[in-house]
Write a protein that holds these residues in place. Structure first.
Motif, PDB file in Angstrom:
ATOM      1  N   HIS A 112       0.827  -1.203   0.000  1.00 12.28           N
ATOM      2  CA  HIS A 112       0.000   0.000   0.000  1.00 12.28           C
ATOM      3  C   HIS A 112       0.864   1.257   0.000  1.00 12.28           C
ATOM      4  O   HIS A 112       0.587   2.219  -0.732  1.00 12.28           O
ATOM      5  N   ASP A 336      -4.755  -4.527  -5.991  1.00 15.39           N
ATOM      6  CA  ASP A 336      -5.785  -3.994  -5.095  1.00 15.39           C
ATOM      7  C   ASP A 336      -5.270  -2.753  -4.373  1.00 15.39           C
ATOM      8  O   ASP A 336      -5.984  -1.758  -4.226  1.00 15.39           O
ATOM      9  N   ARG A 340      -6.797   1.183  -4.638  1.00 15.52           N
ATOM     10  CA  ARG A 340      -7.114   2.021  -3.482  1.00 15.52           C
ATOM     11  C   ARG A 340      -6.302   3.310  -3.494  1.00 15.52           C
ATOM     12  O   ARG A 340      -6.794   4.374  -3.117  1.00 15.52           O
TER      13      ARG A 340
END
Length: 722
Positions: A112, A336, A340
């Motif tokens: 992330h 993913d 985001r």
């Protein structure tokens, strides 16, 4: 088919077909790895590989802004696993696998965070959306941009700092890792850093540093000559050397582990040479087929590091399905994270972008002043007597530096000849004998290495004061300030800084010495660097005050301060006539400082304000005397601090004067006078003129000052205003 898709599909095909490179079934045990350790390396490699794919996908969506990837260099995961999270790491820009492996090692999922960086989100934890950089404060990885080996000198400095810790009695077992590419090896910065490391080790000084050269055989489109990198690296005196196939993460881990153990034991630098491949070309916009044959590209893709690890996993007992499912699972996880990240906020305003130019303040240790007894012992009777009598600038700076060294144990002065000799002009004379060679140290003749040493020391808690012998010599190494020291707070969102006070002897008016190379009257090389502070004292007492402020700025505000010391004023004693002692000053009270950006005013005249600095103050003070004889009452506004300028303070210091004359000893083009003229023009100030140096280099011999402002020229320019 694009390269990323082709490599991806080829990997899946070869795993399903069992078409994998041969590896030693016993290599895992010999490397000290078990299945869990191998799986951790595998995951790190997959995270790095799929984040490369993510970067290109984000760009295709108009949501990503950087596609220089790490594919082919995933063997660096093995280097990371061989080190400790506490070991500072200065990374090559293709070292995504090192960062992902260190994150896995620390129990952190990096996907992330990396996606936020790719998407230039202001939530990116390292740069705050300013640039896609590898780096992490929690992982001890200072951020690096796409520089060519400019991070190597500061890695040497950081390693020297760790060695210095040990020599000062601290418990210190860390090492520094620094990686770079084979093409970057040819850059003078890399050559200088490798030389500095070997030079230091040759003399027995501890330098726990691991260099890693990631050799993929090509720099953008230019191939490295066969055998060149190996020959250059092996020939480096003072550095141990090992070479390994960097496509094999297990072999890389074993070699890195062995070298790291040797470096920790001996405290001497070593070099690991990894044979790598570059997959996907240089970057997303790079059409590799324009300069490489299909056979060359295919040969590199056949050596995909993931294929080697897949073979090791089969040896360790995993099934083909396990390998493919883990590959797909990590891919989904990375994409993913990218989806985001696309929706997270980005920087928009100039204020947001510039918010990290200046590092945050920090709590500096508050210490009691040295006792009179300690001070008397440090200075000695002769210097204490000197403080009671007016002295020239060179002596007062020497006394001021001694006071700062006594009060601030973190200060380390470093530079060519600053130790036993005391510097070219004697400014540091006696300081090494007083404070020791670990606080006042002679360096090799390499300005890049001197400034890199300072950057590394600053990042490790010291307060470095590097010396550059002459202003013209700074040009050899200016990128260490521009591209490294000044940008680190910006690219780390204020998490890292390089506090330092750089001393530079410079400017003109030296009679018959050295010509333009020792009389350099241009500060343009410094003036346009965002965030740095530039000071230029004009007399000895004010130099001491300014150095006190400079050290405070570095210590408390983590700033990069560059002090330009006017060489011609070092020995200056007289002002108007021989023997008058008019330019000598008494040592200032220890509470006196020169606050940043506050000019000082000399004289109360209101007919004319002469705005100047450095040698210009001395000449203008002479001219002020001459002007008074002709009925013009002048004052001098000594800028002291050339960056940042305080417009309001300058306007306030000149507001009640009928006319303003700017006296600038730098060249007409690119000088401070341009900014000052603009300031007065934009605020509607009339009656402003300037006198500057000519756009010319300085000559040796009788014409040494012919191109520079003079006492007579200042008088003439001032009279022309009335």
């Amino acid at each position: 088919m694009d390269a990323a898709t082709r490599v991806h599909e080829r990997f899946l095909e070869r795993v399903r077909a069992g078409d994998l490179p041969g590896t030693d079934p016993g290599a895992l045990t010999e490397a000290g790895l078990d299945l869990d350790g191998l799986l951790a390396l595998w995951r790190a490699q997959l995270l790095s590989r799929h984040m490369d794919r993510v970067g290109r996908w984000l760009q295709s969506q108009g949501q990503g802004f950087y596609t220089i990837g790490s594919s082919g260099h995933e063997g660096m995961a093995g280097v990371a696993a061989a080190l400790r999270v506490t070991d500072p790491a200065f990374l090559h820009y293709r070292d995504g696998a090192f960062q992902t492996a260190r994150a896995v090692q620390a129990g952190h999922d990096p996907a992330h965070d990396m996606a936020l960086s790719f998407a230039a989100s202001k939530e990116d934890p390292i740069s705050g959306g300013r640039h896609k950089v590898l780096g992490s404060k929690r992982l001890n990885i200072p951020p690096q941009t796409s520089t060519i080996a400019s991070h190597l000198p500061k890695a040497v400095g950081a390693a020297f700092a760790l060695g210095l810790n040990r020599r000062r009695g601290q418990a210190e077992d860390r090492l520094v890792m620094c990686s770079f590419g084979d093409a970057s090896l040819n850059h003078s910065t890399a050559q200088g850093a490798l030389n500095a490391a070997g030079w230091t080790a040759w003399q027995g000084a501890p330098l726990p540093l691991m260099f890693v050269c990631e050799d993929n055989g090509i720099g953008i489109s230019v191939a490295s000559p066969e055998g060149w990198v190996d020959a250059v690296l092996r020939a480096r005196p003072g550095l141990s050397y090992d070479r390994v196939d960097g496509c094999d993460v297990v072999a890389t881990h074993a070699a890195a582990q062995k070298l790291a153990a040797e470096i920790r034991r001996t405290r001497r630098p070593g070099l690991l040479h990894l044979g790598c491949v570059r997959l996907y070309g240089h970057a997303g916009a790079d059409v590799e087929s324009a300069y490489r044959s299909e056979a060359e590209i295919a040969a590199d893709e056949a050596r995909d590091p993931l294929l080697y690890t897949a073979r090791h996993l089969l040896h360790a007992g995993l099934e083909e399905g396990d390998i493919l499912s883990s590959y797909e699972e990590v891919a989904e996880h990375c994409f993913d994270a990218a989806r985001r990240a696309m929706d997270r906020p980005r920087l928009h305003s100039a204020a947001e972008v510039a918010a990290s130019l200046i590092p945050p303040r920090r709590e500096a240790p508050r210490r009691n002043a040295p006792s009179p007894e300690d001070r008397a012992e440090s200075f000695g009777a002769a210097d204490l007597r000197a403080m009671e009598q007016p002295q020239p600038m060179n002596k007062l700076i020497n006394l001021g530096l001694a006071d700062l060294l006594l009060e601030t144990p973190e200060i380390v002065i470093a530079g060519e000849d600053v130790g036993r000799k005391g510097g070219v002009y004697g400014i540091t004379k006696g300081l090494q004998a007083r404070f020791g060679a670990m606080r006042v140290m002679d360096t090799l003749l390499d300005e890049q290495s001197i400034l890199g040493l300072a950057i590394g020391l600053g990042q490790q808690g010291y307060l470095p004061m590097p010396e550059i012998q002459f202003l013209a010599y700074l040009h050899n190494a200016e990128d260490q300030i521009r591209g490294e020291a000044a940008t680190l707070p910006f690219f780390s969102n204020g998490q890292y800084a390089n506090p330092m006070v750089v001393r530079v002897a410079g400017l003109g008016y030296q009679k018959g010495f050295g010509g333009h190379f020792h009389n350099d009257n241009s500060l343009a090389v410094l003036r346009d660097i965002p965030g740095i502070i530039i000071g230029c004292p004009s007399d000895g007492a004010d130099a001491v005050r300014m150095y006190r402020e400079a050290v405070r700025l570095a210590q408390e505000e983590q700033r990069v301060v560059v002090m330009i010391e006017p060489i011609a004023l070092y020995p200056m004693r007289d002002l108007l006539e021989p023997g008058d002692g008019g330019w000598m000053r008494a040592y200032p009270d220890r509470a006196e400082t020169a606050p940043l950006s506050q000019p000082r005013r000399m004289g109360e005249g209101t007919d004319l304000a002469i705005v100047t600095y450095g040698n210009g103050v001395y000449l203008s003070e002479q001219a002020r005397h001459d002007l008074a004889a002709s009925g013009i009452a002048a004052r001098i506004v000594d800028l002291r601090w050339l960056a940042p300028l305080d417009p309001e303070a300058i306007l306030a210091a000149t507001r009640d004067c009928a006319q303003v004359l700017i006296v600038d000893e730098c060249r007409r083009t690119g000088s401070q006078s341009e900014a000052l003229m603009t300031l007065f023009a934009e605020t509607g100030r009339a009656g402003v003129a300037r006198i500057t140096a000519e756009d010319c280099f300085i000559a040796t011999g009788p014409a040494y000052a012919a191109t520079l402002p003079s006492r007579e020229g200042i008088v003439a320019a001032a009279q022309a205003l009335f």
